[in-house]
Design an enzyme around this catalytic site. Structure first.
Site, PDB file in Angstrom:
ATOM      1  N   CYS A 124      21.124  10.234  24.786  1.00 36.07           N
ATOM      2  CA  CYS A 124      21.692   9.762  23.356  1.00 36.07           C
ATOM      3  C   CYS A 124      21.971  11.004  22.608  1.00 36.07           C
ATOM      4  O   CYS A 124      20.819  11.536  22.212  1.00 36.07           O
ATOM      5  CB  CYS A 124      21.116   8.688  22.959  1.00 36.07           C
ATOM      6  SG  CYS A 124      21.908   8.327  21.409  1.00 36.07           S
ATOM      7  N   ALA A 145       6.567  -5.955   9.619  1.00 41.43           N
ATOM      8  CA  ALA A 145       6.402  -7.419   9.724  1.00 41.43           C
ATOM      9  C   ALA A 145       5.031  -7.586  10.742  1.00 41.43           C
ATOM     10  O   ALA A 145       4.003  -8.336  10.514  1.00 41.43           O
ATOM     11  CB  ALA A 145       7.424  -7.968  10.472  1.00 41.43           C
ATOM     12  N   LYS A 159      14.727  -2.879 -21.712  1.00 40.42           N
ATOM     13  CA  LYS A 159      15.046  -2.783 -20.621  1.00 40.42           C
ATOM     14  C   LYS A 159      16.505  -2.819 -20.227  1.00 40.42           C
ATOM     15  O   LYS A 159      17.268  -3.474 -20.959  1.00 40.42           O
ATOM     16  CB  LYS A 159      14.261  -4.209 -19.831  1.00 40.42           C
ATOM     17  CG  LYS A 159      12.917  -4.058 -19.870  1.00 40.42           C
ATOM     18  CD  LYS A 159      12.068  -3.284 -18.835  1.00 40.42           C
ATOM     19  CE  LYS A 159      12.179  -3.909 -17.408  1.00 40.42           C
ATOM     20  NZ  LYS A 159      11.217  -3.355 -16.667  1.00 40.42           N
ATOM     21  N   ARG A 202      -3.493   4.147 -13.524  1.00 40.82           N
ATOM     22  CA  ARG A 202      -3.851   3.185 -14.666  1.00 40.82           C
ATOM     23  C   ARG A 202      -4.794   2.105 -14.155  1.00 40.82           C
ATOM     24  O   ARG A 202      -5.508   1.382 -15.022  1.00 40.82           O
ATOM     25  CB  ARG A 202      -2.454   2.757 -14.872  1.00 40.82           C
ATOM     26  CG  ARG A 202      -2.529   1.423 -15.994  1.00 40.82           C
ATOM     27  CD  ARG A 202      -0.917   1.045 -16.135  1.00 40.82           C
ATOM     28  NE  ARG A 202      -1.100   0.256 -17.398  1.00 40.82           N
ATOM     29  CZ  ARG A 202      -1.281  -1.355 -17.285  1.00 40.82           C
ATOM     30  NH1 ARG A 202      -1.378  -1.618 -15.961  1.00 40.82           N
ATOM     31  NH2 ARG A 202      -1.342  -1.793 -18.339  1.00 40.82           N
ATOM     32  N   LYS A 224       9.126   3.841 -29.910  1.00 38.13           N
ATOM     33  CA  LYS A 224       7.744   3.864 -30.484  1.00 38.13           C
ATOM     34  C   LYS A 224       7.833   4.107 -31.856  1.00 38.13           C
ATOM     35  O   LYS A 224       8.592   5.001 -32.316  1.00 38.13           O
ATOM     36  CB  LYS A 224       7.089   4.936 -29.695  1.00 38.13           C
ATOM     37  CG  LYS A 224       6.785   4.745 -28.458  1.00 38.13           C
ATOM     38  CD  LYS A 224       6.198   5.933 -27.561  1.00 38.13           C
ATOM     39  CE  LYS A 224       6.123   5.877 -26.197  1.00 38.13           C
ATOM     40  NZ  LYS A 224       5.751   6.923 -25.465  1.00 38.13           N
ATOM     41  N   ASP A 253      10.536   5.119 -14.161  1.00 39.85           N
ATOM     42  CA  ASP A 253      10.111   4.143 -13.101  1.00 39.85           C
ATOM     43  C   ASP A 253       9.047   4.708 -12.215  1.00 39.85           C
ATOM     44  O   ASP A 253       9.626   4.881 -11.155  1.00 39.85           O
ATOM     45  CB  ASP A 253      11.289   3.321 -12.782  1.00 39.85           C
ATOM     46  CG  ASP A 253      10.795   1.983 -11.970  1.00 39.85           C
ATOM     47  OD1 ASP A 253       9.652   1.821 -12.209  1.00 39.85           O
ATOM     48  OD2 ASP A 253      11.705   1.462 -11.335  1.00 39.85           O
ATOM     49  N   GLU A 267       3.921   9.715 -16.873  1.00 40.73           N
ATOM     50  CA  GLU A 267       4.533   9.076 -15.681  1.00 40.73           C
ATOM     51  C   GLU A 267       4.651  10.109 -14.317  1.00 40.73           C
ATOM     52  O   GLU A 267       5.105  11.180 -14.606  1.00 40.73           O
ATOM     53  CB  GLU A 267       5.765   8.400 -15.952  1.00 40.73           C
ATOM     54  CG  GLU A 267       6.240   7.383 -14.865  1.00 40.73           C
ATOM     55  CD  GLU A 267       5.344   6.000 -15.383  1.00 40.73           C
ATOM     56  OE1 GLU A 267       4.699   6.060 -16.575  1.00 40.73           O
ATOM     57  OE2 GLU A 267       5.775   4.927 -15.103  1.00 40.73           O
ATOM     58  N   TYR A 323       2.682  -5.375  10.978  1.00 35.59           N
ATOM     59  CA  TYR A 323       1.390  -5.103  10.160  1.00 35.59           C
ATOM     60  C   TYR A 323       0.973  -6.130   9.337  1.00 35.59           C
ATOM     61  O   TYR A 323      -0.355  -6.595   9.263  1.00 35.59           O
ATOM     62  CB  TYR A 323       1.805  -4.004   9.297  1.00 35.59           C
ATOM     63  CG  TYR A 323       0.573  -3.460   8.230  1.00 35.59           C
ATOM     64  CD1 TYR A 323      -0.263  -2.755   8.842  1.00 35.59           C
ATOM     65  CD2 TYR A 323       0.611  -3.983   6.738  1.00 35.59           C
ATOM     66  CE1 TYR A 323      -1.375  -2.276   8.043  1.00 35.59           C
ATOM     67  CE2 TYR A 323      -0.467  -3.575   6.167  1.00 35.59           C
ATOM     68  CZ  TYR A 323      -1.358  -2.761   6.522  1.00 35.59           C
ATOM     69  OH  TYR A 323      -2.602  -2.395   5.581  1.00 35.59           O
TER      70      TYR A 323
END
Ligand code: IVH
Length: 742
Positions: free
Chosen positions: A467, A50, A332, A155, A308, A136, A192, A52
């Site tokens: 801690c 945030a 999808k 790409r 394809k 993905d 990919e 940044y």
């Protein structure tokens, strides 16, 4: 090392004069570049996303107000990675296309119908299709000439991508030379780049340990990893690659898609084992269901299935529409959702002290995976706001007892996307985020960014040294090279002795000697374990067991000697080693220089922590702003840190800090100004270096300036320097000049 904190509050953009705007744009360009570097190259951001974003927003607002002042090195337009200077552009010989999408089975039926209609005039029409997972990740194009990998590109916009050859070369799945034979003289293999969940989790773990940021999902992380300036960083991410298509080629790899992809496998690529060839809609959809079923056990993200046309001849004939082949379609997966209830909210304390809320859910299956925990990110998120203060889930908060909607979308990390308010139990109370650390009981605070005036979204434990959740990480930092620099006491040994219960806090390191027998046992145990593992791998037995013990004794003696050698550390190293938030090595050096002795540092620190207004006690130090002062107050305000410091100082006696001005340094006693962007070091490094050599570093150019070091994009300061006839040199000349003295 953080950039120089600036104490002056930010002026609203509307009130900036042109000169102020120019100066501000320079500052923002440098600062954003600095944070980009930390984020992308070092994986150790020092501000929140945030904060940044706020920097970038301010930069953009100023540029919009004064378009003429937009700098050559303006951060606007480049997202994150240092593109401008980073990667050369590559024009794809054959464009990299995207795919039309199918969302329903009917869309797939329609796709095959279209094919049928197109080819129906053919007498012996016998079209086939392939079906394979849609990975993905990020697509990449790899050019092979005579079987040798010569260039790799992203790409980009499909027509022009970026040359990321060096980074792609680090990916083990990408052969430097094609195997086998029969490859075309030139071929661009496409596929990919992706990151497995295992790698993603490991990276997150490493980043948390380094106080770094939260990686959102494997895809974005893979993207960031590919755009690294330093290929070694890409290499450390262990990215993977599946080949599934090709671009320019001097000869078809095979007559069909299916055979072509299997050729790629022969040439040394990974190809997806779930690819099949089929002829009917039913078969294609059956494969879609199968892949959907396997989705959760693949270990990497996929977001659909690609069909394809198999015969290349038919692909060519059917051709393309704008940017998409007609002969392929991506089916999808729907975003998977389920409802369940929040049983409890737990707070986990990260190794850097961040309190991370986790919702424990009644187990529910979402897309084949049982979800029982989901991150709630931070306290604002629980209240219904994102990091920019925008409402999420329409501003609905999350309470224990709530019925919530869980979703696993493209990335597999589940999220709560909604709260079913109608089902909220009457007695459900808003969640009260703890203000103390559940592990050590120290106050947990939200820091205020001094520049934006905004609170950090994360609450952190201020327990620092005490801690136990933070203990190991702090111990590792304590002994590290830039800090106490205890040779032989690396992360591995820290973990070992910590887990064996021999060291808890830093002072224990200095009494480890007294636990020689236990330490030796711990070492021996580890060696045994390692030897067993080696045996298991090699199948051979060890011959000489006794020598193991002998080595342990020698190793321990060395280690104890190394520990003893660091009982009188330099003050700046010691302060840095304490691991106080926001006190990096540069700030530690400033503090050491200012206070000279550890006693004085502690005295002022404690007095500041006790004062109503810290500014009445803490001296104004150029380079130390409210963030650091706030961190010192937290540190010294915590009584338990007192004890740890006291214990530590029984064994460690930091040397008083003496400013070590190299008499023979050419720049000793001179006033230096750095302007423009530096390429070989950060601003703060440059400053620290100059100061080490006895120079004074100033923020603006005046008649008192002796030397200006100007990098690319230097603006008004350079102009003033030239006007005043001050000597101006570039970064290389600066490094040349100080060589030998640093
Ligand atoms: S084929 C001409 N096959 O999806 C065909 N693409 O939406 C070009 N993708 O940019 C792509 N897995 O990044 C193809 N098995 C697969 C794929 C795949 C993922 C990505 C690729 C492309 C995007 C198109």
């Amino acid at each position: 090392m953080t950039p120089k904190p600036d104490n002056t509050p930010e002026k609203p953009v509307e009130t900036l004069t042109e000169a102020e705007a120019a100066a501000e744009l320079e500052r923002l360009a440098n600062e954003i570049a600095f944070h980009d570097e930390r984020y992308h190259t070092e994986d150790a951001p020092v501000i929140s996303d945030a904060e940044y974003d706020a920097l970038r927003r301010r930069n953009l607002a100023i540029e919009q107000r004064y378009p003429d002042l937009k700098r050559a090195d303006s951060p606007t337009g480049s997202v994150g990675a240092p593109l401008a200077e980073g990667f050369a552009k590559v024009r794809h010989a054959v464009p990299m296309l995207s795919l039309a999408k199918a969302y329903t089975d009917q869309d797939v039926v329609d796709f095959l119908e279209r094919a049928k209609r197109f080819f129906e005039r053919d007498k012996d029409f016998d079209i086939a299709f392939t079906a394979e997972p849609k990975i993905d990740g990020l697509s990449a194009s790899l050019r092979y000439e005579n079987g040798v990998f010569v260039q790799g590109a992203t790409r980009g916009d499909g027509t022009v991508g970026e040359d990321i050859t060096a980074n792609l070369r680090t990916i083990a799945d990408i052969p430097h030379r094609l195997k086998g034979s029969g490859w075309p003289e030139v071929i661009e293999i496409r596929g990919e780049v992706y990151m497995t969940y295992v790698e993603f989790e490991a990276l997150k773990e490493r980043s948390t340990a380094a106080g770094g940021q939260d990686y959102v999902n494997p895809r974005n992380t893979a993207a960031g990893s590919l755009r690294q300036k330093d290929p070694a960083v890409t290499a450390s991410r262990n990215l993977k690659f599946f080949a599934y298509a090709w671009g320019y080629t001097t000869a078809d790899p095979a007559p069909t898609q299916y055979e072509a992809v299997w050729k790629f496998a022969e040439w040394g690529f990974q190809v997806n084992p779930l690819m099949v060839r089929a002829k009917s809609v039913d078969e294609l959809i059956a494969q879609y269901r199968l892949i959907e079923e396997k989705r959760s056990s693949l270990g990497y993200d996929i977001d659909g299935v690609v069909y394809k046309v198999d015969q290349l001849e038919l692909q060519r004939r059917w051709g393309f529409v704008t940017g998409e082949p007609r002969w392929a379609i991506a089916h999808k997966f729907p975003a998977e959702q389920a409802t369940t209830t929040v049983i409890r909210i737990d707070i986990q304390v990260g190794r850097t002290g961040t309190l991370a809320p986790v919702a424990r859910l009644a187990p529910v299956t979402v897309g084949g995976v049982v979800v029982e925990n989901v991150t709630l990110h931070n306290e604002d998120y629980i209240k219904g706001f994102d990091s920019n203060g925008q409402p999420i889930r329409e501003g609905r908060d999350i309470r224990v007892g709530d019925t919530v909607v869980i979703q696993r979308a493209g990335d597999v990390i589940p999220q709560i996307v909604d709260v079913v308010i109608d089902k909220r139990p009457q007695d459900a109370m808003p969640y009260d985020f703890p203000h103390v650390c559940p592990v050590c009981g120290s106050p947990a605070t939200r820091e205020v960014n001094e520049k934006t005036g905004k609170e950090d979204s994360r609450r952190r434990c201020t327990g620092e040294l005490i801690c136990s959740a933070q203990a190991v990480e702090r111990l590792r930092h304590f002994v590290s090279r830039g800090a106490m620099d205890i040779e032989g006491m690396g992360a591995e040994n820290i973990d070992l002795f910590f887990n064996a219960g021999l060291i808890d806090t830093a002072d224990d390191i200095f009494t480890l000697k007294d636990k020689r027998v236990e330490a030796q046992e711990a070492l021996a145990k580890r060696r045994e374990e390692q030897a067993r593992q080696r045996e298991a791998v090699s199948g051979k037995e060890r011959k000489n067991v006794r020598s193991v013990d002998q080595r342990n004794f020698e190793g321990l003696d060395k280690l104890f000697a190394a520990i003893d050698a660091r009982r009188k550390p330099e003050l700046d190293r010691f302060i840095f080693a304490l691991g106080i938030r926001h006190v990096g090595d540069t700030t530690a050096a400033l503090l050491a220089r200012t206070f000279s002795t550890i006693e004085e540092f502690i005295r002022v620190g404690k007095e500041t922590a006790a004062a109503e207004d810290p500014h009445t006690v803490f001296p104004s130090i150029n380079g130390i702003g409210d963030t650091v002062i706030g961190a010192l107050i937290d540190f010294f305000g915590n009584e338990r840190n007192d004890k740890v410091l006291d214990d530590l100082l029984e064994h460690v006696h930091p040397k008083p800090y003496v400013v070590n001005v190299s008499a023979d340094s050419e720049v000793a006693g001179k006033t230096v100004v750095f302007t423009g962007s530096l390429e070989k070091m950060t601003r703060s490094e440059a400053k620290a270096m100059a100061e080490r050599l006895g120079a004074k570093v100033a923020g603006s150019v005046s008649a008192k300036t002796d030397l200006v070091v100007a990098g690319p994009g230097a603006g008004s300061k350079l102009k003033t320097a030239t006007e005043l006839g001050i000597e101006v040199i570039d970064e290389d000349a600066w490094l040349e000049r100080v060589r030998g003295s640093v």
